[in-house]
Design an enzyme around this catalytic site. Structure first.
Site, PDB file in Angstrom:
ATOM      1  N   ASN A   1      18.089  46.401  60.293  1.00 64.23           N
ATOM      2  CA  ASN A   1      16.635  46.334  60.135  1.00 64.23           C
ATOM      3  C   ASN A   1      16.182  44.883  59.987  1.00 64.23           C
ATOM      4  O   ASN A   1      15.283  44.566  59.229  1.00 64.23           O
ATOM      5  CB  ASN A   1      16.188  47.159  58.918  1.00 64.23           C
ATOM      6  CG  ASN A   1      14.693  47.435  58.931  1.00 64.23           C
ATOM      7  OD1 ASN A   1      14.100  47.604  59.987  1.00 64.23           O
ATOM      8  ND2 ASN A   1      14.086  47.461  57.765  1.00 64.23           N
TER       9      ASN A   1
ATOM     10  N   LYS B   1      15.047  51.885  52.543  1.00 65.41           N
ATOM     11  CA  LYS B   1      13.995  51.748  51.533  1.00 65.41           C
ATOM     12  C   LYS B   1      12.687  52.477  51.817  1.00 65.41           C
ATOM     13  O   LYS B   1      11.688  52.222  51.143  1.00 65.41           O
ATOM     14  CB  LYS B   1      13.677  50.269  51.327  1.00 65.41           C
ATOM     15  CG  LYS B   1      13.144  49.567  52.567  1.00 65.41           C
ATOM     16  CD  LYS B   1      12.858  48.105  52.289  1.00 65.41           C
ATOM     17  CE  LYS B   1      12.279  47.379  53.483  1.00 65.41           C
ATOM     18  NZ  LYS B   1      10.987  47.885  53.931  1.00 65.41           N
TER      19      LYS B   1
ATOM     20  N   SER C   1      13.420  49.584  41.822  1.00 64.49           N
ATOM     21  CA  SER C   1      12.074  49.944  42.271  1.00 64.49           C
ATOM     22  C   SER C   1      11.307  50.661  41.177  1.00 64.49           C
ATOM     23  O   SER C   1      11.884  51.356  40.333  1.00 64.49           O
ATOM     24  CB  SER C   1      12.185  50.861  43.500  1.00 64.49           C
ATOM     25  OG  SER C   1      10.951  51.463  43.810  1.00 64.49           O
TER      26      SER C   1
ATOM     27  N   TYR D   1      14.886  58.473  48.116  1.00 61.96           N
ATOM     28  CA  TYR D   1      14.926  57.020  47.942  1.00 61.96           C
ATOM     29  C   TYR D   1      14.832  56.669  46.458  1.00 61.96           C
ATOM     30  O   TYR D   1      15.646  55.900  45.924  1.00 61.96           O
ATOM     31  CB  TYR D   1      13.792  56.344  48.705  1.00 61.96           C
ATOM     32  CG  TYR D   1      13.551  54.921  48.266  1.00 61.96           C
ATOM     33  CD1 TYR D   1      14.463  53.917  48.587  1.00 61.96           C
ATOM     34  CD2 TYR D   1      12.434  54.571  47.505  1.00 61.96           C
ATOM     35  CE1 TYR D   1      14.263  52.604  48.164  1.00 61.96           C
ATOM     36  CE2 TYR D   1      12.227  53.276  47.070  1.00 61.96           C
ATOM     37  CZ  TYR D   1      13.146  52.301  47.410  1.00 61.96           C
ATOM     38  OH  TYR D   1      12.953  51.006  46.978  1.00 61.96           O
TER      39      TYR D   1
ATOM     40  N   LYS E   1      17.686  54.886  43.586  1.00 61.36           N
ATOM     41  CA  LYS E   1      17.467  53.760  42.672  1.00 61.36           C
ATOM     42  C   LYS E   1      17.773  54.167  41.234  1.00 61.36           C
ATOM     43  O   LYS E   1      18.351  53.390  40.461  1.00 61.36           O
ATOM     44  CB  LYS E   1      16.028  53.237  42.804  1.00 61.36           C
ATOM     45  CG  LYS E   1      15.728  52.589  44.141  1.00 61.36           C
ATOM     46  CD  LYS E   1      16.677  51.447  44.453  1.00 61.36           C
ATOM     47  CE  LYS E   1      16.359  50.759  45.765  1.00 61.36           C
ATOM     48  NZ  LYS E   1      17.323  49.695  46.112  1.00 61.36           N
TER      49      LYS E   1
END
Length: 340
Positions: A36, A86, A126, A151, A155
């Site tokens: 990415n 992410k 996050s 996601y 975390k």
């Protein structure tokens, strides 16, 4: 010079952090699998800091390659770990991708770091670990609720893995930086956010729409219990965020940490709605943006913005840029790469 490994160092936040590390005199090694990101980012980093970091193209999901890297670079003083998937929406659709990429890689990294003489680890966490917080602004003491997305869950689990490792490895020190919403680009416009494919985040979708790459921006949800009905987030300039990583790393390198595992919210302390970000763009660019209202997305929380006192007082870090500053830099970057 202390040697620092930055995983995902050619990505959006990683590349800006590499610049700030090199500006402070660190010897940086970047790992990135270019899934990415682009190799061209190395040139952008060099253009800003007058130095090209060492680079290794490694897929960190390959355990043997991780082991081989740390055998080669046994003199690493610190690791800043960005390499992860992410996007909230994508994680809902493809949870196994996120669990493999975000958790397996973390375990492989930590296993190798336990063998180092100095194990200083900065984790890219996050604000999603809080879910929909009961109180705003969100403090570091807010309860970690069931995640709203895979996601967010990676975390939460990632922090638990690090915390458990720090308990049993005395020389392992770690800080989890819980970001709110990074946006913007370096003021030089040499590096910025360049998502591959359709952007998953608001600001690059805004700038790509304005640049003519997208026909229309979809605003997901207009009846949230907020002043204008759209979601509220804490948008932080990526350069401010990058500087927070350098400060956090130096806290560990100088043994100023109060415990082996610490957490800090990294944000501005100000919440802005989706429509306010759109209006900011229209204000700094002088053009009207084509957007439409769309159904809510699964996994999105209503409102999240940071209580920043701990980062301000304990880390000695504070965000410097305004929303308009960040949006303007994102638009300058978009115009630069599209040659507008």
């Amino acid at each position: 010079m202390k040697k620092v490994l930055v995983t995902g160092g050619l990505g959006f936040i990683g590349s800006h952090t590499v610049v700030e590390l090199q500006n402070e005199g660190y010897d940086v090694v970047v790992i990135d699998d270019l899934s990415n990101s682009s190799l061209d980012v190395l040139d952008g980093i060099e253009a800003i800091s007058n130095k090209k970091p060492a680079f290794e193209n490694i897929d960190l999901k390959n355990k043997a390659d991780v082991e081989g890297f740390f055998k080669k670079h046994s003199d690493i003083s610190g690791v800043i770990h960005f390499a992860a998937s992410k996007a909230v929406g994508e994680s809902v659709k493809n949870p196994l991708l996120y669990y493999e990429n975000n958790l397996n890689v973390l375990v492989y990294m930590l296993k190798e770091m336990t063998n180092l003489k100095r194990s200083n680890f900065i984790f890219s966490s996050s604000c999603t670990v809080y879910g929909q917080a009961d109180e705003l602004p969100v403090t570091e003491n807010a309860p970690v609720k069931p995640a709203e997305s895979p996601y967010g869950n990676t975390k939460q689990i990632g922090e638990e893995i690090i915390k458990d490792t720090c308990k049993v490895v005395p020389h392992m020190k770690a800080i989890a930086l819980r970001y709110f919403n990074p946006i913007g680009a370096h003021p030089s416009a040499n590096i910025g956010e360049l998502p591959i494919g359709v952007p998953q985040n608001l600001v690059p979708f805004i700038t790509q729409t304005a640049a003519g790459l997208r026909d229309c921006l979809s605003v997901f949800g207009e009846d949230y219990p907020t002043p204008d009905g759209t979601c509220i987030r804490d948008y932080i300039h990526v350069v401010d965020l990058a500087k927070a990583h350098v400060v956090a790393l130096e806290r560990l390198l100088n043994s100023n940490n109060e415990s082996n595992f610490e957490t800090f919210n990294i944000g501005t302390g100000v919440g802005s709605s989706v429509l306010e970000v759109i209006h900011s763009f229209e204000r700094v660019s002088g053009q009207t943006l084509n957007y439409k209202m769309a159904p809510k997305r699964e996994g999105d929380v209503i409102s999240a913005f940071a209580h920043t006192e701990k980062a301000n007082t304990v880390l000695g870090w504070k965000a410097q840029s305004t929303l308009d500053d960040a949006v303007r830099s994102a638009w300058d970057w978009e115009k630069h790469i599209r040659k507008l």
